[in-house]
Design a protein around this motif. Structure first.
Motif, short mmCIF file in Angstrom:
data_model
loop_
_atom_site.label_atom_id
_atom_site.label_comp_id
_atom_site.label_asym_id
_atom_site.label_seq_id
_atom_site.Cartn_x
_atom_site.Cartn_y
_atom_site.Cartn_z
N PHE A 1 0.80 -1.22 0.00
CA PHE A 1 0.00 0.00 0.00
C PHE A 1 0.83 1.27 0.00
N GLN B 1 2.24 0.94 -4.29
CA GLN B 1 1.21 1.86 -4.81
C GLN B 1 1.64 3.33 -4.68
N CYS C 1 1.87 5.40 -2.23
CA CYS C 1 0.83 6.15 -1.52
C CYS C 1 1.28 6.40 -0.09
N SER D 1 -14.69 -0.58 1.30
CA SER D 1 -14.19 0.55 0.54
C SER D 1 -13.16 -0.03 -0.43
N GLN E 1 -10.74 -0.29 -3.81
CA GLN E 1 -10.03 0.47 -4.83
C GLN E 1 -10.75 0.27 -6.16
N TYR F 1 -9.99 0.04 -9.25
CA TYR F 1 -9.53 -0.94 -10.25
C TYR F 1 -9.93 -2.36 -9.87
N LYS G 1 -13.03 -3.14 -8.72
CA LYS G 1 -14.50 -3.19 -8.70
C LYS G 1 -15.03 -4.50 -9.27
N GLU H 1 -17.74 7.20 -7.32
CA GLU H 1 -16.32 7.02 -7.01
C GLU H 1 -15.86 8.18 -6.14
N GLU I 1 -9.70 8.23 -1.69
CA GLU I 1 -9.26 7.90 -0.34
C GLU I 1 -7.75 7.74 -0.40
N ILE J 1 -6.26 7.65 -3.86
CA ILE J 1 -6.57 6.52 -4.75
C ILE J 1 -8.09 6.44 -4.94
N HIS K 1 -11.73 5.07 -5.11
CA HIS K 1 -12.43 3.97 -4.42
C HIS K 1 -13.92 4.02 -4.72
#
Length: 161
Positions: A44, A48, A50, A128, A130, A132, A134, A148, A151, A154, A156
């Motif tokens: 994470f 990512q 982030c 919740s 991300q 991509y 879904k 959308e 968060e 990114i 979500h």
């Protein structure tokens, strides 16, 4: 978090001994806590790219699902009863180690998280997700509600089961 049940069965034979545990915070060993935070930050924060506060004070309120192959943590999620994280039951921080993706561990992680919540009569379930992922979560019956949102930088979706 891809792969099929058939791929998981094939990979389980090749990868080593699988051990799935679900534990409350106070029963986790120091090695397990280190493994959890290492895997979460590896994916994470680093992968990512982030920067966010992973240690959020909620781990102590969660149950923790760990998937080990031999001595390596390859999958993880934290699970919350109703009125703990959301009004609904939930699971989050779902993660699979990069070199173990595409082998069905993500599906196993979701299935075991849902089994645990349902066995404890915890529903409805909100996550919740991300954006991509879904379609991945939809394959487990989750439905998007709302628009959308961002968060930690990114995209979500709120998804419900």
């Amino acid at each position: 978090m891809e792969g099929t049940k058939e791929e998981l069965k094939k990979s389980m034979n090749k990868e080593g001994r699988m051990d799935i545990k679900i534990k409350p915070w106070e029963e986790l060993t120091s090695k397990e806590i280190n493994d959890i935070f290492s895997l979460r930050s590896e994916v994470f924060i680093v992968e990512q790219n982030c920067v966010y506060q992973d240690v959020d004070g909620k781990d102590e309120k969660a149950e923790h699902l760990l998937i080990y192959i031999d001595e390596t943590l390859v999958g993880y999620s934290r699970i919350f009863n109703k009125n703990t994280y959301f009004k609904e039951a939930s699971f989050g921080r779902a993660v699979v180690k990069k070199k173990h993706r595409g082998k069905g561990y993500g599906h196993l992680l979701v299935e075991k998280s849902l089994e645990h919540l349902k066995a404890n009569k915890q529903s409805p379930i909100k996550i919740s997700a991300q954006a991509y992922l879904k379609d991945f979560y939809s394959s487990h019956g989750f439905v998007v509600k709302g628009k959308e949102y961002m968060e930690d930088g990114i995209p979500h979706f709120a998804m419900y089961l």
